[in-house]
Scaffold this active site. Structure first.
Site, PDB file in Angstrom:
ATOM      1  N   GLU A  89       0.702  -1.153  -0.005  1.00 12.54           N
ATOM      2  CA  GLU A  89      -0.131  -0.039  -0.049  1.00 12.54           C
ATOM      3  C   GLU A  89       0.728   1.221  -0.010  1.00 12.54           C
ATOM      4  O   GLU A  89       0.193   2.125  -0.411  1.00 12.54           O
ATOM      5  CB  GLU A  89      -0.850  -0.096   1.221  1.00 12.54           C
ATOM      6  CG  GLU A  89      -2.078  -0.949   1.190  1.00 12.54           C
ATOM      7  CD  GLU A  89      -3.167  -0.701   0.104  1.00 12.54           C
ATOM      8  OE1 GLU A  89      -3.570   0.298   0.002  1.00 12.54           O
ATOM      9  OE2 GLU A  89      -3.170  -1.689  -0.639  1.00 12.54           O
ATOM     10  N   SER A 480     -46.889 -33.666  38.020  1.00 11.76           N
ATOM     11  CA  SER A 480     -46.552 -34.046  39.216  1.00 11.76           C
ATOM     12  C   SER A 480     -45.085 -33.741  39.640  1.00 11.76           C
ATOM     13  O   SER A 480     -44.653 -33.857  40.748  1.00 11.76           O
ATOM     14  CB  SER A 480     -46.682 -35.712  39.442  1.00 11.76           C
ATOM     15  OG  SER A 480     -47.991 -36.041  39.232  1.00 11.76           O
TER      16      SER A 480
END
Length: 818
Positions: A89, A480
């Site tokens: 770059e 239950s």
């Protein structure tokens, strides 16, 4: 003289023109400078950073981010990686003052050549200029923006050092596939830290800066390799690598390892989603997706995998018993069935199942073609993908609907047809078996009862199939499995395990024109006077209703709220049988309070949360330990942890109900657990009306597990689909593995409890040598009775009767019923 006057005039005019132009440029640049953003804000740069979720052992579970980024200080980035980006770059990065004038001139010439050709303008941006653009400006293609970019770049260079500028650049830039920053790019492309990147890999990541989408490693592999090799050549030109290193790197193929977007730990999708929702609710969406939080969860990876296996085994087994519902779809097998099959996406979290297409059916066998691998293998049909499905692999598939309902399968054509897309699994002997995604669903949660830490959660058969979490989001009747809290309420208010309640027909006027309610036991029988222990071991409904009526339902509702099962339980007797709706998480939390001696706990998926700087901003454990953080040992004693949690139940009561639930496993409705696990377990089955919901919630001294099974849209599962037959085996399979390497640890008896031998059926004191004798737990001041009256049964005058009188009244059909 005239000539000199002429040149003088030109000089004067030129000077004036120069002054005018210079003034105009000055004014223009001043106006530009005045409109520049405040670049000093870069000092306080806090980029959006990925939030990372970890299991209790540190394994990465999941990541959440809008911009997947891990911030790395420049000191943590290897020189080789920096050199790759500088070569790609901005090779003069360390020498220019923010602008590369040679590059600018080259860009201007190129743009002039491209005028009128509708090409994108070419830039000459340095790394500093890219920082200015990405942090402070827009991506607008205009000369005005480029001028601002240049001005900002020079100012940035005057204020920041080169390493600081490079740090901003490498952490901000976009690398494609939703990834930002070099740290995240290294992980998401190569599943490596930046320190592990090879020269070839570092060069490829640097190559992405030009145009990430144009150099995708799979879609544009050739272009990606070409650009990577160019970067390597630039590194050679800049003296960063040798020619030999470069040639070796360029000879390397480009192989990427994309990281998954969801849970990284297998089978942890439901857990990860619960954590995601909690973070969103607690800290907000911004912190979740941009805050860079580090979250340590309570997930036990091994238990999580076993939770999935146990739940799925139980669901599949039950579903297969209901018969075959048909294929997933049907495709044309005349052409390339391999590619057609690739369009069908399998359940990624059920990897033991494979998609297949039926190619032919011949007698008792079917020929199937397996779905090809998407990576590397040709999707076309070939012999390696063809297999046989034997009769034993599909004989379970009796038809459950249509004209052939209930008819036994004799041939492959009874079940399958060419083109059918189905799931298959592989047995231990290598043969294939037909599978189908179960229609029934369920959930399993495992929790540490001492802390409330959730160790594992399975919210359904497959997260891919349904993200609805039945463990935390589904409100169902516990049946239950709620009874232990009715009995715990009684034990905490003067009753004993030897108290006797009448198990006989009872009629309840529900009021409001709703008529008479006549509760029934499962099976429709009545058994006469029975102890509380026997009532819970054998899950007697009528006894529970009589006991709740004797205590008063408002008291039961208060205890239900105290344990967090219900917020506001309707004080009607049917609620004593678990007719209210709650979640598996609430039930497991409540059972944990029974298991830990009655201490309140708060369920949690998260142990600790740290912000992006490592500061702890949340901790689940709020117990006080004043001397836990001393700097050195000076012969002081061990630090004491002060447990300041609320005591919601007497520890003696908690042990009594635990002992009674041990009886459920040893002699009652949950004996399958004793047979499979073989270690001390207390628990309770639960089955609702018409077998719409099946439960088992139970615990060892150190682990509480709850299991629920039922259809998402409640409907009867069929006779026999009870908690003991459907949910308990799932619980047992999980606990067998979870406790495999644990000792047979008994439940701790609280100080003050007296263990006295009694007859478990009558509740009377008995000789230790007699049959049916157990050691029952009694609180100080309570003893087993020598004789007693029966709760819930009176004579015609309304007076309590003895056990013998109650038995006689039940046999003769006499006696008052309330």
């Amino acid at each position: 003289m005239i000539i000199w006057r002429f040149f003088g005039f030109l000089f004067a005019a030129g000077s004036v023109l120069f002054i005018v132009i210079a003034t105009a440029v000055y004014i223009f640049l001043n106006s530009m400078m005045a409109g520049l953003p405040d670049f000093t804000a870069l000092r306080n740069y806090e980029p959006p950073v990925t939030t990372r979720i970890h299991a209790t052992d540190g394994q990465l579970m999941a990541e959440y981010a809008r911009e997947r980024r891990l911030f790395l200080p420049i000191q943590a980035i290897p020189d080789r990686v920096k050199e790759a980006f500088i070569s790609a770059e901005d090779k003069n990065f360390y020498t220019h003052a923010g602008l590369d004038f040679t590059g600018i001139a080259r860009a201007v010439v190129t743009n002039l050549k491209n005028m009128g050709q509708n090409r994108r303008l070419v830039g000459a941006s340095t790394i500093t200029q890219q920082v200015a653009k990405n942090f402070l400006l827009t991506s607008e293609q205009s000369y005005e923006r480029k001028i601002k970019e240049a001005l900002l770049s020079m100012r940035i260079e005057q204020t920041f050092t080169k390493p600081e500028i490079l740090e901003l650049y490498l952490n901000e830039m976009y690398f494609g596939i939703g990834v930002y920053g070099i740290g995240s790019a290294s992980l998401n492309y190569f599943d490596k830290s930046v320190h592990e990147l090879t020269l070839s890999e570092a060069a490829y990541l640097a190559a992405l800066m030009k145009a990430p989408n144009n150099y995708h490693p799979i879609r544009h592999k050739d272009k990606a390799i070409e650009r990577r090799d160019w970067v390597i050549d630039q590194m050679v030109s800049n003296g960063y690598v040798t020619v030999e290193e470069a040639n070796k790197a360029k000879a390397t193929d480009l192989q990427v390892t994309f990281r998954p977007r969801g849970a990284h730990i297998f089978a942890a999708d439901y857990f990860a989603e619960e954590v995601r929702r909690w973070i969103d609710k607690t800290f907000g969406e911004e912190k979740l997706y941009n805050g860079g939080l580090s979250v340590r969860t309570s997930l036990d990876v091994k238990l999580q995998e076993e939770a999935r296996v146990a739940l799925n085994h139980g669901l599949v087994k039950f579903d297969k018993g209901k018969g075959w519902r048909g294929p997933i779809t049907n495709i044309d097998i005349a052409g390339d069935w391999g590619k057609a099959l690739l369009d069908q996406k399998p359940l990624s979290d059920v990897p033991e199942w494979k998609l297949a297409v039926v190619l032919s059916t011949e007698g008792k066998e079917a020929t199937i073609g397996l779905r090809p691998d998407e990576e590397g293998e040709n999707a076309s049909a070939n012999e390696r993908q063809i297999a046989t499905l034997p009769f034993d692999g599909f004989k379970w598939a009796k038809w459950s609907k249509g004209d052939r309902k209930g008819k036994a399968v004799r041939n492959a054509s009874d079940v399958l047809a060419p083109g059918d897309v189905v799931y298959v699994s592989t047995n231990d002997d290598g043969s294939f078996e037909l599978e189908q995604v179960p229609e029934v669903s369920g959930a399993l949660i495992a929790m540490d009862p001492m802390t409330g830490r959730i160790l594992a959660i399975a919210g359904g058969f497959s997260f891919d199939q349904s993200q609805f979490d039945r463990a935390t989001q589904a409100y169902r009747q516990p049946g239950s499995s709620f009874k232990p809290f009715v009995y715990a309420t009684a034990l905490d208010n003067g009753y004993t395990p030897s108290s006797v309640v009448m198990d006989a027909p009872i009629e309840i006027d529900q009021g409001g024109g709703q008529g008479i309610w006549r509760p029934q036991n499962y099976g429709g029988k009545f058994y006469g006077p029975s102890t509380l222990r026997l009532g819970i071991e054998l899950s007697r409904n009528v006894m529970t209703v009589r006991l709740a009526k004797d205590m008063g339902m408002p008291l039961v509702a208060e205890y239900a709220k105290r344990f967090g099962i219900y917020d506001n339980l309707m004080p009607v007797l049917s609620m004593a049988l678990g007719a209210g709706e709650t979640t598996v998480l609430r039930m497991v939390t409540a059972y944990s309070m029974l298991a830990n001696g009655g201490r309140r706990i708060t369920p949690t998926f998260v142990d600790r949360v740290q912000d992006r700087y490592g500061k702890t901003i949340y901790k689940h454990d709020q117990r006080i330990c004043e001397n836990c953080n001393v700097q050195r040992w000076e012969h002081q004693g061990e630090p004491t942890v002060i447990d300041n949690r609320e005591q919601v139940l007497d520890p003696m009561t908690a042990y009594q109900i635990t002992s009674m639930m041990e009886g459920v496993v040893q002699r009652g409705t949950g004996t399958i657990v004793r047979k499979v696990v073989g270690k001390p377990i207390a628990g309770k089955t639960g089955t609702t009306n018409d077998e719409r919901d099946a439960w088992f919630v139970g615990f060892s001294p150190d682990l509480v597990v709850g299991v629920y099974v039922g259809y998402d849209r409640p409907r009867p599962m069929g006779r026999g689909a009870t908690g003991g037959h459907l949910a308990a085996p799932i619980f047992a399979e999980f606990m067998k593995v979870a406790l495999k390497d644990k000792p047979k640890k008994p439940f701790k008896v609280p100080e003050g409890i007296e263990l006295i031998p009694i007859d478990r059926r009558t509740g009377l004191r008995a000789s230790a040598q007699s049959d049916g004798v157990i050691l029952e737990a009694f609180k100080p001041g309570t003893l087993p009775p020598d004789s007693y009256s029966v709760i819930g049964f009176t004579d015609d005058m309304g007076r309590p009767v003895t056990a013998e009188e109650a038995e006689q009244a039940l046999t003769q059909g006499t006696g008052g019923l309330y």
